[in-house]
Design a protein around this motif. Structure first.
Motif, PDB file in Angstrom:
ATOM      1  N   MET A   1       0.827  -1.199   0.000  1.00  0.00           N
ATOM      2  CA  MET A   1       0.000   0.000   0.000  1.00  0.00           C
ATOM      3  C   MET A   1       0.866   1.255   0.000  1.00  0.00           C
ATOM      4  N   ALA A   2       1.936   1.238   0.761  1.00  0.00           N
ATOM      5  CA  ALA A   2       2.834   2.391   0.810  1.00  0.00           C
ATOM      6  C   ALA A   2       3.497   2.625  -0.548  1.00  0.00           C
ATOM      7  N   ALA A   3       3.688   1.572  -1.314  1.00  0.00           N
ATOM      8  CA  ALA A   3       4.323   1.706  -2.631  1.00  0.00           C
ATOM      9  C   ALA A   3       3.490   2.588  -3.564  1.00  0.00           C
ATOM     10  N   TYR A   4       2.184   2.605  -3.355  1.00  0.00           N
ATOM     11  CA  TYR A   4       1.330   3.464  -4.181  1.00  0.00           C
ATOM     12  C   TYR A   4       1.772   4.924  -4.066  1.00  0.00           C
ATOM     13  N   PHE A   5       2.171   5.321  -2.877  1.00  0.00           N
ATOM     14  CA  PHE A   5       2.603   6.701  -2.632  1.00  0.00           C
ATOM     15  C   PHE A   5       4.128   6.851  -2.700  1.00  0.00           C
ATOM     16  N   GLY A   6       4.846   5.795  -3.038  1.00  0.00           N
ATOM     17  CA  GLY A   6       6.305   5.753  -2.948  1.00  0.00           C
ATOM     18  C   GLY A   6       7.063   6.783  -3.746  1.00  0.00           C
ATOM     19  N   LYS A   7       6.575   7.179  -4.912  1.00  0.00           N
ATOM     20  CA  LYS A   7       7.288   8.158  -5.736  1.00  0.00           C
ATOM     21  C   LYS A   7       6.868   9.598  -5.430  1.00  0.00           C
ATOM     22  N   LEU A   8       5.905   9.738  -4.555  1.00  0.00           N
ATOM     23  CA  LEU A   8       5.373  11.062  -4.239  1.00  0.00           C
ATOM     24  C   LEU A   8       6.311  11.808  -3.298  1.00  0.00           C
ATOM     25  N   GLY A   9       6.493  13.073  -3.539  1.00  0.00           N
ATOM     26  CA  GLY A   9       7.322  13.885  -2.668  1.00  0.00           C
ATOM     27  C   GLY A   9       6.710  15.263  -2.461  1.00  0.00           C
ATOM     28  N   ARG A  10       7.117  15.911  -1.392  1.00  0.00           N
ATOM     29  CA  ARG A  10       6.662  17.267  -1.079  1.00  0.00           C
ATOM     30  C   ARG A  10       7.784  18.229  -1.457  1.00  0.00           C
ATOM     31  N   GLN A  11       7.414  19.307  -2.115  1.00  0.00           N
ATOM     32  CA  GLN A  11       8.398  20.280  -2.561  1.00  0.00           C
ATOM     33  C   GLN A  11       7.931  21.672  -2.164  1.00  0.00           C
ATOM     34  N   GLU A  12       8.877  22.537  -1.851  1.00  0.00           N
ATOM     35  CA  GLU A  12       8.566  23.942  -1.575  1.00  0.00           C
ATOM     36  C   GLU A  12       9.430  24.795  -2.489  1.00  0.00           C
ATOM     37  N   SER A  13       8.781  25.688  -3.205  1.00  0.00           N
ATOM     38  CA  SER A  13       9.498  26.587  -4.098  1.00  0.00           C
ATOM     39  C   SER A  13      10.322  27.572  -3.270  1.00  0.00           C
ATOM     40  N   GLU A  14      11.603  27.701  -3.596  1.00  0.00           N
ATOM     41  CA  GLU A  14      12.456  28.655  -2.880  1.00  0.00           C
ATOM     42  C   GLU A  14      12.063  30.091  -3.213  1.00  0.00           C
ATOM     43  N   LEU A  15      11.554  30.305  -4.401  1.00  0.00           N
ATOM     44  CA  LEU A  15      11.201  31.643  -4.846  1.00  0.00           C
ATOM     45  C   LEU A  15       9.863  32.109  -4.270  1.00  0.00           C
ATOM     46  N   THR A  16       8.827  31.281  -4.424  1.00  0.00           N
ATOM     47  CA  THR A  16       7.476  31.710  -4.024  1.00  0.00           C
ATOM     48  C   THR A  16       6.995  31.080  -2.721  1.00  0.00           C
ATOM     49  N   ARG A  17       7.699  30.088  -2.236  1.00  0.00           N
ATOM     50  CA  ARG A  17       7.303  29.337  -1.029  1.00  0.00           C
ATOM     51  C   ARG A  17       6.029  28.511  -1.244  1.00  0.00           C
ATOM     52  N   ALA A  18       5.632  28.343  -2.515  1.00  0.00           N
ATOM     53  CA  ALA A  18       4.471  27.498  -2.828  1.00  0.00           C
ATOM     54  C   ALA A  18       4.812  26.049  -2.505  1.00  0.00           C
ATOM     55  N   ILE A  19       3.848  25.338  -1.949  1.00  0.00           N
ATOM     56  CA  ILE A  19       4.021  23.933  -1.589  1.00  0.00           C
ATOM     57  C   ILE A  19       3.336  23.099  -2.657  1.00  0.00           C
ATOM     58  N   TYR A  20       3.994  22.028  -3.101  1.00  0.00           N
ATOM     59  CA  TYR A  20       3.395  21.164  -4.109  1.00  0.00           C
ATOM     60  C   TYR A  20       3.975  19.764  -4.018  1.00  0.00           C
ATOM     61  N   THR A  21       3.344  18.847  -4.720  1.00  0.00           N
ATOM     62  CA  THR A  21       3.837  17.477  -4.767  1.00  0.00           C
ATOM     63  C   THR A  21       4.598  17.276  -6.066  1.00  0.00           C
ATOM     64  N   VAL A  22       5.552  16.375  -6.024  1.00  0.00           N
ATOM     65  CA  VAL A  22       6.337  16.007  -7.204  1.00  0.00           C
ATOM     66  C   VAL A  22       6.404  14.493  -7.281  1.00  0.00           C
ATOM     67  N   GLU A  23       6.663  14.001  -8.464  1.00  0.00           N
ATOM     68  CA  GLU A  23       6.898  12.570  -8.626  1.00  0.00           C
ATOM     69  C   GLU A  23       8.402  12.369  -8.735  1.00  0.00           C
ATOM     70  N   ARG A  24       8.941  11.609  -7.797  1.00  0.00           N
ATOM     71  CA  ARG A  24      10.376  11.327  -7.787  1.00  0.00           C
ATOM     72  C   ARG A  24      10.690  10.267  -8.833  1.00  0.00           C
ATOM     73  N   PRO A  25      11.943  10.227  -9.301  1.00  0.00           N
ATOM     74  CA  PRO A  25      12.300   9.205 -10.293  1.00  0.00           C
ATOM     75  C   PRO A  25      12.307   7.785  -9.707  1.00  0.00           C
ATOM     76  N   GLN A  26      12.558   7.681  -8.391  1.00  0.00           N
ATOM     77  CA  GLN A  26      12.569   6.363  -7.752  1.00  0.00           C
ATOM     78  C   GLN A  26      11.645   6.365  -6.562  1.00  0.00           C
ATOM     79  N   THR A  27      11.140   5.209  -6.233  1.00  0.00           N
ATOM     80  CA  THR A  27      10.264   5.080  -5.079  1.00  0.00           C
ATOM     81  C   THR A  27      11.063   5.152  -3.784  1.00  0.00           C
ATOM     82  N   SER A  28      10.429   5.666  -2.757  1.00  0.00           N
ATOM     83  CA  SER A  28      11.089   5.718  -1.449  1.00  0.00           C
ATOM     84  C   SER A  28      10.964   4.383  -0.748  1.00  0.00           C
TER      85      SER A  28
END
Length: 187
Positions: free
Chosen positions: A160-187
């Motif tokens: 079940m955790a693998a479903y979310f495995g490539k998901l990551g949280r990112q914060e823009s250094e410029l705008t401080r906007a928070i968003y999700t990203v897809e990582r190249p590898q699963t965690s």
């Protein structure tokens, strides 16, 4: 027998009003209910309450508890407003759940992503939260060992955790906007 029937009718009115809009009926609402034909009362009051502004407010509070919405978490306030609109619009529950689990993007543009950001887009936390919120089962124990009292195994937790495995949280250094990203590898 007429009093007993009337008592049951008033009990229904009180209960359905509290359940659907979170308060007891007013004198005006009681009088209106009594004025309706007895065989139509229950259906008519339910229809009326479903259209009441209080319905969306009442059920948004319920859904916020169920979905663990924290308005101070990344995207939490926007997600709360989105859930309120979903309730007001009559969005089916399965559609709401699917959108919360699959959302990705910027919290200020895609409010549903607040569910994922609530747990910092952590695959392990999301597996535990998703199973509890949407399936009503606690599988978090299986992160470390096979569940001692239930059927859940470590392999199922990590599946079940693998479903979310490539998901990551990112914060823009410029705008401080928070968003999700897809990582190249699963965690």
């Amino acid at each position: 027998s007429d009093v007993c029937s009337s008592d049951l009718d008033f009990a229904f009115l009180r209960r359905v009003t509290v359940d659907l809009i979170g308060r007891i009926p007013t004198d005006t609402e009681i009088n209106q209910y009594q004025a309706w034909p007895a065989d139509e009362r229950r259906a008519r009051v339910v229809e009326k309450l479903l259209k009441d502004k209080g319905f969306g407010d009442r059920w948004t509070v319920f859904m916020a508890d169920l979905l663990r919405i924290r308005s101070n978490a990344d995207g939490g306030g926007a997600m709360l407003a989105w859930v309120h609109k979903a309730v007001d619009d009559g969005m089916p529950y399965d559609v709401l759940c699917r959108q919360l689990i699959t959302a990705s993007g910027k919290a200020n543009k895609i409010p549903e992503v607040g569910f994922v950001l609530n747990d910092q887009a952590d695959a392990m936390a999301l597996a535990a939260a998703t199973s509890q919120v949407f399936m009503g089962v606690r599988i978090a124990c299986a992160q470390c060992h096979d569940h001692p009292f239930d059927v859940w195994k470590r392999e199922e937790f990590y599946g079940m955790a693998a479903y979310f495995g490539k998901l990551g949280r990112q914060e823009s250094e410029l705008t401080r906007a928070i968003y999700t990203v897809e990582r190249p590898q699963t965690s």
